[in-house]
Scaffold this active site. Structure first.
Site, PDB file in Angstrom:
ATOM      1  N   LYS A 116       0.812  -1.213   0.000  1.00 18.04           N
ATOM      2  CA  LYS A 116       0.000   0.000   0.000  1.00 18.04           C
ATOM      3  C   LYS A 116       0.853   1.273   0.000  1.00 18.04           C
ATOM      4  O   LYS A 116       0.419   2.314  -0.470  1.00 18.04           O
ATOM      5  CB  LYS A 116      -0.925   0.027   1.223  1.00 18.04           C
ATOM      6  CG  LYS A 116      -1.807  -1.194   1.405  1.00 18.04           C
ATOM      7  CD  LYS A 116      -2.943  -1.232   0.418  1.00 18.04           C
ATOM      8  CE  LYS A 116      -4.031  -2.253   0.755  1.00 18.04           C
ATOM      9  NZ  LYS A 116      -3.608  -3.656   0.768  1.00 18.04           N
TER      10      LYS A 116
HETATM   11  C1  LIG Z   1      -4.201  -4.722   0.224  1.00 15.09           C
HETATM   12  C2  LIG Z   1      -3.434  -5.967   0.181  1.00 15.09           C
HETATM   13  C3  LIG Z   1      -3.716  -6.965  -0.759  1.00 15.09           C
HETATM   14  C4  LIG Z   1      -4.856  -6.871  -1.742  1.00 15.09           C
HETATM   15  O1  LIG Z   1      -4.719  -5.832  -2.659  1.00 15.09           O
HETATM   16  P1  LIG Z   1      -6.010  -5.266  -3.424  1.00 15.09           P
HETATM   17  O2  LIG Z   1      -5.548  -4.107  -4.199  1.00 15.09           O
HETATM   18  O3  LIG Z   1      -7.002  -4.896  -2.361  1.00 15.09           O
HETATM   19  O4  LIG Z   1      -6.520  -6.388  -4.272  1.00 15.09           O
HETATM   20  C5  LIG Z   1      -2.906  -8.088  -0.764  1.00 15.09           C
HETATM   21  N1  LIG Z   1      -1.912  -8.237   0.128  1.00 15.09           N
HETATM   22  C6  LIG Z   1      -1.612  -7.307   1.048  1.00 15.09           C
HETATM   23  C7  LIG Z   1      -0.508  -7.543   1.998  1.00 15.09           C
HETATM   24  C8  LIG Z   1      -2.359  -6.139   1.101  1.00 15.09           C
HETATM   25  O5  LIG Z   1      -2.057  -5.217   2.015  1.00 15.09           O
END
Ligand SMILES: *Cc1c(COP(=O)(O)O)cnc(C)c1O
Length: 492
Positions: free
Chosen positions: A112
């Site tokens: 993120k």
């Molecule tokens: C947010 C997240 C995901 C999923 O990503 P999306 O964009 O919501 O599909 C997968 N793994 C981790 C560690 C995340 O923080």
């Protein structure tokens, strides 16, 4: 470039307006009216660039009202010493046909950060461009990683404040500690009774509440989103697909122009959708593999065309993927269906929890996507196997993706060059990773981090070591009904 809404094609706003607003008035998601196509020479020019310059190049394609100087100053702030790897998003190769795109070298150790170190810069610049005088309050529902990454991005950014709600039953110990110890004068962190979908629904209701918006407006404040429904979050994510492809070519394992697959651990469908945009921009991606955990709504959808959220919700060891309504899927559906069907499907989803897309959309999806899911047991075995045989330590989300990739490879009897998108440091999910390695995991908080260092012989990322001994600043847990009150009190 103009942006339109998934629920209103006639809408036409600028990139700055789309980013400032987050969600369109009628509930749709903003997306660019067309997808810029890269020429071969442009793709080749990316090979020699640093991640920062690749980002300026790719993002610039969608942001013509931002100057190159502006974008350069953004990437310098978003992707530099705040990352513990000079290349920002390195690809680690297990062998010639399998790489891990490590997106967790940023300040909160999850992917993120790639978007949320950038979004506050894009957002505050956008607000200036559209002449917005009011202050923005960022409202976030998080299954764990978004919350911390958004807090870290927006903490003490002037003209902004941020409120993060997380589900009491559904974030790891380390994630909770990361959020509740957040620094910053403009931040509020609060637990909500229930699971992630309850929390997300609560936040969506606040966004839809016109009276509440008016009350805030009187205080010269408006709400915006840092969830992956904001285009300003999706855009920076397109970059790392290009970057990893270039690194694959630079490693000598493939030639420029060769196709590869990406395998993406998926929740809200934001990460993998960015990959789909990269493919449509001309990056040689054969298929995007959508990997889920036991909450396998997307696996069923991609296979059958029926999206059905009426099912048991599982709390798994990959909590950031514990999602039954993947918001960003709406953008893909809009791009693949040539009529205004999306609005109807989203209505159906709201009222019956279910919709079905036609043959045409289903076959368009099949052309770009593969899918599969992993159980917790499979993920744990996979973490142990890859650590024991390769000495590489994965987190639980990345492990879900690896399990799915191995299943597909067995099914098809092929080993196509694939990059697994590695979305979190194993140290964010210490208890499950320790358990996978066959170690005791009933410790708490920072002790877990030390235990994993010992068990694996690896070093924890610095930002997580720093949690040791920090006191939580936030301890409230409230009912869903009280969320808007909590926001209002904080802003008063
Ligand atoms: C947010 C997240 C995901 C999923 O990503 P999306 O964009 O919501 O599909 C997968 N793994 C981790 C560690 C995340 O923080």
């Amino acid at each position: 470039m103009k942006y339109l809404s998934t629920r209103d094609k006639e809408k036409s706003v600028s990139a700055a307006e789309a980013i400032a607003q987050g969600l369109s008035d009628e509930g749709g998601l903003f997306l660019p009216e067309s997808i810029p196509l890269l020429e071969q020479a442009e793709l080749e020019s990316l090979l020699k660039m640093h991640y920062r310059d690749r980002a300026v190049f790719i993002m610039g394609k969608f942001l013509d009202e931002f100057s190159k100087e502006e974008l350069l100053s953004f990437v310098k702030q978003a992707y530099s010493e705040n990352y513990d790897d000079e290349s920002i998003a390195p690809t680690h190769f297990l062998n010639d046909s399998t790489g891990f795109l490590e997106l967790w070298h940023g300040p909160t150790c999850a992917f993120k950060d790639m978007a949320l170190q950038m979004l506050p810069l894009l957002l505050t610049a956008s607000l200036k461009k559209i002449g917005e005088q009011r202050k923005v309050c960022i409202l976030v529902a998080t299954s764990g990683d978004t919350g911390k990454a958004a807090l870290e991005g927006f903490a003490d950014v002037s003209g902004t404040s941020i409120v993060v709600f997380y589900p009491r039953d559904g974030v790891s110990d380390v994630q909770k500690l990361q959020m509740t110890t957040q620094r910053g004068e403009n931040v509020l962190v609060c637990a909500v009774e229930g699971n992630f979908d309850d929390t997300q629904t609560g936040v969506k209701e606040i966004f839809g509440d016109k009276d509440f918006a008016e009350k805030l407006n009187e205080k010269s404040i408006f709400l915006s989103s840092a969830n992956s429904i904001n285009w300003g979050r999706l855009l920076p994510q397109i970059v790392y697909y290009f970057s990893s492809y270039c690194d694959y070519v630079n490693s000598g394992r493939i030639k420029m122009g060769d196709e590869i697959d990406f395998c993406v651990p998926t929740g809200n469908f934001g990460d993998i959708l960015a990959g789909w945009y990269a493919k449509k921009m001309g990056l040689p991606i054969r298929r995007l593999i959508c990997a889920s955990n036991s909450n396998n709504v997307l696996t069923d959808f991609i296979k059958t065309g029926v999206y059905d959220r009426n099912r048991k919700f599982f709390t798994t060891i990959s909590p950031s993927m514990d999602i039954l309504v993947s918001s960003n899927l709406e953008r893909l559906l809009f791009m693949l269906s040539d009529d205004s069907a999306v609005k109807g499907w989203m209505e159906e989803l709201k009222t019956t929890g279910k919709y079905e897309v036609g043959e045409k959309v289903l076959s368009a999806i099949a052309a770009d996507f593969d899918c599969g899911f992993a159980t917790d047991e499979e993920a744990k075995l996979c973490i142990k196997k890859v650590f024991d045989t390769e000495g590489y330590l994965m987190d639980t989300h990345t492990a879900d993706a690896f399990v799915v990739l191995e299943k597909l490879r067995r099914e098809k009897g092929e080993t196509f060059p694939t990059v697994i998108v590695s979305t979190a440091s194993p140290y964010k999910f210490c208890d499950s990773v320790l358990e996978s390695l066959g170690q005791k995991s009933d410790l708490s908080g920072a002790k877990l981090i030390n235990a994993l260092e010992e068990a694996s012989g690896t070093k924890a990322p610095l930002p997580l070591c720093g949690l040791d001994g920090k006191r939580p600043r936030f301890s409230d847990c409230i009912a869903k009904e009280d969320m808007s009150k909590a926001v209002f009190n904080f802003l008063s």
